[in-house]
Design a protein around this motif. Structure first.
Motif, PDB file in Angstrom:
ATOM      1  N   PHE A  83       0.849  -1.182   0.000  1.00 31.94           N
ATOM      2  CA  PHE A  83       0.000   0.000   0.000  1.00 31.94           C
ATOM      3  C   PHE A  83       0.887   1.235   0.000  1.00 31.94           C
ATOM      4  O   PHE A  83       1.891   1.289   0.698  1.00 31.94           O
ATOM      5  N   THR A  84       0.511   2.213  -0.770  1.00 32.72           N
ATOM      6  CA  THR A  84       1.182   3.513  -0.722  1.00 32.72           C
ATOM      7  C   THR A  84       0.098   4.577  -0.680  1.00 32.72           C
ATOM      8  O   THR A  84      -0.905   4.460  -1.377  1.00 32.72           O
ATOM      9  N   GLN A  85       0.271   5.540   0.172  1.00 34.77           N
ATOM     10  CA  GLN A  85      -0.706   6.623   0.200  1.00 34.77           C
ATOM     11  C   GLN A  85      -0.139   7.783  -0.582  1.00 34.77           C
ATOM     12  O   GLN A  85       0.860   8.375  -0.200  1.00 34.77           O
ATOM     13  N   GLU A  86      -0.770   8.047  -1.691  1.00 32.52           N
ATOM     14  CA  GLU A  86      -0.345   9.146  -2.542  1.00 32.52           C
ATOM     15  C   GLU A  86      -0.749  10.449  -1.871  1.00 32.52           C
ATOM     16  O   GLU A  86      -1.866  10.592  -1.389  1.00 32.52           O
ATOM     17  N   LYS A  87       0.173  11.391  -1.818  1.00 28.66           N
ATOM     18  CA  LYS A  87      -0.131  12.688  -1.227  1.00 28.66           C
ATOM     19  C   LYS A  87      -0.910  13.530  -2.231  1.00 28.66           C
ATOM     20  O   LYS A  87      -0.352  14.035  -3.195  1.00 28.66           O
ATOM     21  N   VAL A  88      -2.201  13.576  -2.042  1.00 30.91           N
ATOM     22  CA  VAL A  88      -3.056  14.417  -2.876  1.00 30.91           C
ATOM     23  C   VAL A  88      -3.747  15.400  -1.947  1.00 30.91           C
ATOM     24  O   VAL A  88      -3.992  15.088  -0.780  1.00 30.91           O
ATOM     25  N   PRO A  89      -4.056  16.581  -2.429  1.00 29.23           N
ATOM     26  CA  PRO A  89      -4.737  17.539  -1.564  1.00 29.23           C
ATOM     27  C   PRO A  89      -6.070  16.956  -1.062  1.00 29.23           C
ATOM     28  O   PRO A  89      -6.784  16.299  -1.819  1.00 29.23           O
ATOM     29  N   PRO A  90      -6.385  17.150   0.220  1.00 30.52           N
ATOM     30  CA  PRO A  90      -7.652  16.623   0.737  1.00 30.52           C
ATOM     31  C   PRO A  90      -8.843  17.270   0.047  1.00 30.52           C
ATOM     32  O   PRO A  90      -8.772  18.421  -0.389  1.00 30.52           O
ATOM     33  N   ARG A  91      -9.923  16.491  -0.086  1.00 33.37           N
ATOM     34  CA  ARG A  91     -11.149  17.001  -0.679  1.00 33.37           C
ATOM     35  C   ARG A  91     -12.318  16.561   0.182  1.00 33.37           C
ATOM     36  O   ARG A  91     -12.386  15.417   0.617  1.00 33.37           O
ATOM     37  N   LEU A  92     -13.248  17.470   0.389  1.00 31.45           N
ATOM     38  CA  LEU A  92     -14.464  17.134   1.115  1.00 31.45           C
ATOM     39  C   LEU A  92     -15.404  16.381   0.185  1.00 31.45           C
ATOM     40  O   LEU A  92     -15.139  16.232  -1.003  1.00 31.45           O
ATOM     41  N   GLU A  93     -16.522  15.905   0.706  1.00 32.98           N
ATOM     42  CA  GLU A  93     -17.460  15.094  -0.076  1.00 32.98           C
ATOM     43  C   GLU A  93     -17.886  15.777  -1.375  1.00 32.98           C
ATOM     44  O   GLU A  93     -18.006  15.144  -2.414  1.00 32.98           O
ATOM     45  N   ASP A  94     -18.094  17.090  -1.330  1.00 37.67           N
ATOM     46  CA  ASP A  94     -18.545  17.809  -2.523  1.00 37.67           C
ATOM     47  C   ASP A  94     -17.394  18.125  -3.492  1.00 37.67           C
ATOM     48  O   ASP A  94     -17.597  18.759  -4.523  1.00 37.67           O
ATOM     49  N   GLY A  95     -16.170  17.680  -3.162  1.00 36.34           N
ATOM     50  CA  GLY A  95     -15.016  17.901  -4.016  1.00 36.34           C
ATOM     51  C   GLY A  95     -14.250  19.171  -3.700  1.00 36.34           C
ATOM     52  O   GLY A  95     -13.185  19.400  -4.245  1.00 36.34           O
ATOM     53  N   SER A  96     -14.779  19.988  -2.794  1.00 38.60           N
ATOM     54  CA  SER A  96     -14.107  21.239  -2.453  1.00 38.60           C
ATOM     55  C   SER A  96     -12.941  20.981  -1.491  1.00 38.60           C
ATOM     56  O   SER A  96     -12.895  19.963  -0.806  1.00 38.60           O
ATOM     57  N   ALA A  97     -12.026  21.934  -1.460  1.00 41.48           N
ATOM     58  CA  ALA A  97     -10.884  21.836  -0.555  1.00 41.48           C
ATOM     59  C   ALA A  97     -11.304  22.273   0.849  1.00 41.48           C
ATOM     60  O   ALA A  97     -12.036  23.249   1.002  1.00 41.48           O
ATOM     61  N   PRO A  98     -10.844  21.537   1.876  1.00 44.70           N
ATOM     62  CA  PRO A  98     -11.156  21.947   3.242  1.00 44.70           C
ATOM     63  C   PRO A  98     -10.306  23.151   3.645  1.00 44.70           C
ATOM     64  O   PRO A  98      -9.341  23.483   2.950  1.00 44.70           O
ATOM     65  N   PRO A 137     -12.874   9.178  11.086  1.00 45.73           N
ATOM     66  CA  PRO A 137     -13.323  10.168  10.098  1.00 45.73           C
ATOM     67  C   PRO A 137     -12.575  11.502  10.189  1.00 45.73           C
ATOM     68  O   PRO A 137     -11.997  11.840  11.216  1.00 45.73           O
ATOM     69  N   ALA A 138     -12.624  12.228   9.090  1.00 49.91           N
ATOM     70  CA  ALA A 138     -12.078  13.583   9.066  1.00 49.91           C
ATOM     71  C   ALA A 138     -12.917  14.456   9.998  1.00 49.91           C
ATOM     72  O   ALA A 138     -14.101  14.187  10.215  1.00 49.91           O
ATOM     73  N   LEU A 139     -12.283  15.473  10.547  1.00 55.94           N
ATOM     74  CA  LEU A 139     -12.994  16.415  11.417  1.00 55.94           C
ATOM     75  C   LEU A 139     -12.887  17.817  10.834  1.00 55.94           C
ATOM     76  O   LEU A 139     -11.824  18.240  10.395  1.00 55.94           O
ATOM     77  N   LEU A 140     -14.000  18.514  10.839  1.00 56.46           N
ATOM     78  CA  LEU A 140     -14.037  19.906  10.410  1.00 56.46           C
ATOM     79  C   LEU A 140     -14.700  20.687  11.525  1.00 56.46           C
ATOM     80  O   LEU A 140     -15.853  20.406  11.881  1.00 56.46           O
ATOM     81  N   ASP A 141     -13.958  21.603  12.118  1.00 50.68           N
ATOM     82  CA  ASP A 141     -14.434  22.359  13.281  1.00 50.68           C
ATOM     83  C   ASP A 141     -14.886  21.416  14.401  1.00 50.68           C
ATOM     84  O   ASP A 141     -15.886  21.654  15.078  1.00 50.68           O
ATOM     85  N   GLY A 142     -14.153  20.276  14.559  1.00 54.88           N
ATOM     86  CA  GLY A 142     -14.434  19.332  15.634  1.00 54.88           C
ATOM     87  C   GLY A 142     -15.541  18.334  15.352  1.00 54.88           C
ATOM     88  O   GLY A 142     -15.780  17.426  16.143  1.00 54.88           O
ATOM     89  N   ALA A 143     -16.235  18.462  14.233  1.00 53.11           N
ATOM     90  CA  ALA A 143     -17.337  17.546  13.895  1.00 53.11           C
ATOM     91  C   ALA A 143     -16.916  16.603  12.767  1.00 53.11           C
ATOM     92  O   ALA A 143     -16.263  17.038  11.813  1.00 53.11           O
ATOM     93  N   PRO A 144     -17.302  15.319  12.860  1.00 46.32           N
ATOM     94  CA  PRO A 144     -16.971  14.385  11.785  1.00 46.32           C
ATOM     95  C   PRO A 144     -17.570  14.844  10.453  1.00 46.32           C
ATOM     96  O   PRO A 144     -18.692  15.357  10.412  1.00 46.32           O
ATOM     97  N   THR A 145     -16.790  14.673   9.395  1.00 44.79           N
ATOM     98  CA  THR A 145     -17.242  15.067   8.063  1.00 44.79           C
ATOM     99  C   THR A 145     -16.754  14.050   7.043  1.00 44.79           C
ATOM    100  O   THR A 145     -15.782  13.329   7.288  1.00 44.79           O
ATOM    101  N   ALA A 146     -17.416  13.959   5.904  1.00 49.83           N
ATOM    102  CA  ALA A 146     -17.002  13.043   4.839  1.00 49.83           C
ATOM    103  C   ALA A 146     -15.801  13.631   4.102  1.00 49.83           C
ATOM    104  O   ALA A 146     -15.683  14.847   3.949  1.00 49.83           O
ATOM    105  N   GLU A 147     -14.908  12.740   3.668  1.00 48.93           N
ATOM    106  CA  GLU A 147     -13.710  13.173   2.945  1.00 48.93           C
ATOM    107  C   GLU A 147     -13.314  12.096   1.947  1.00 48.93           C
ATOM    108  O   GLU A 147     -13.495  10.903   2.184  1.00 48.93           O
TER     109      GLU A 147
END
Length: 135
Positions: A24-39, A111-121
């Motif tokens: 397994f290798t984790q490719e470093k790609v910019p994180p994206r939220l569920e809607d495809g936007s950058a966090p 899960p990813a956290l956004l402002d302390g709340a779990p969010t899809a990523e």
């Protein structure tokens, strides 16, 4: 007919000298939220982290077929840490793809956290499969 049995024997002997590996290798790609936007790029966002090992072994049913290559997919990690969607980007073979995708769907994440709340990523998963000589 005798040629065919010699060929089958040769293939079996060669298979005994080779073993399959996966990494397994984790490719470093910019994180994206569920809607495809950058966090947000500050401490308000914490990316998803795998709970399970991400090393998925080479599927036994394909050992004799000798598929080698890279399986790469974007995984949508839900706020509960489950893989809810898989978008295959690169595959070794369609049949191989189905088996690996089924295993990838069973992975669990913190899960990813956004402002302390779990969010899809979206999470990029990449694994290389190759054959090497047995030692």
């Amino acid at each position: 007919m005798q040629k065919r049995s010699r060929l089958t024997g040769s293939i079996a002997a060669l298979s005994a000298l080779l073993s399959w590996s996966a990494a397994f290798t984790q490719e470093k790609v910019p994180p994206r939220l569920e809607d495809g936007s950058a966090p947000p790029s500050d401490e308000r966002f914490i990316p998803a982290e795998p709970i399970d090992s991400l090393n998925i072994p080479y599927p036994a049913e394909f050992l004799r077929l000798g598929y080698a290559g890279t399986y790469e997919a974007d995984l949508l990690i839900s706020p509960s840490g489950e893989v809810t969607e898989v978008k295959v980007l690169k595959t070794v073979h369609p049949a191989f793809n189905r088996v690996i995708t089924k295993q990838v769907r069973q992975l669990r994440f913190k899960p990813a956290l956004l402002d302390g709340a779990p969010t899809a990523e979206w999470f990029r998963y990449s694994a290389r499969y190759w054959q090497e000589r047995a030692r």
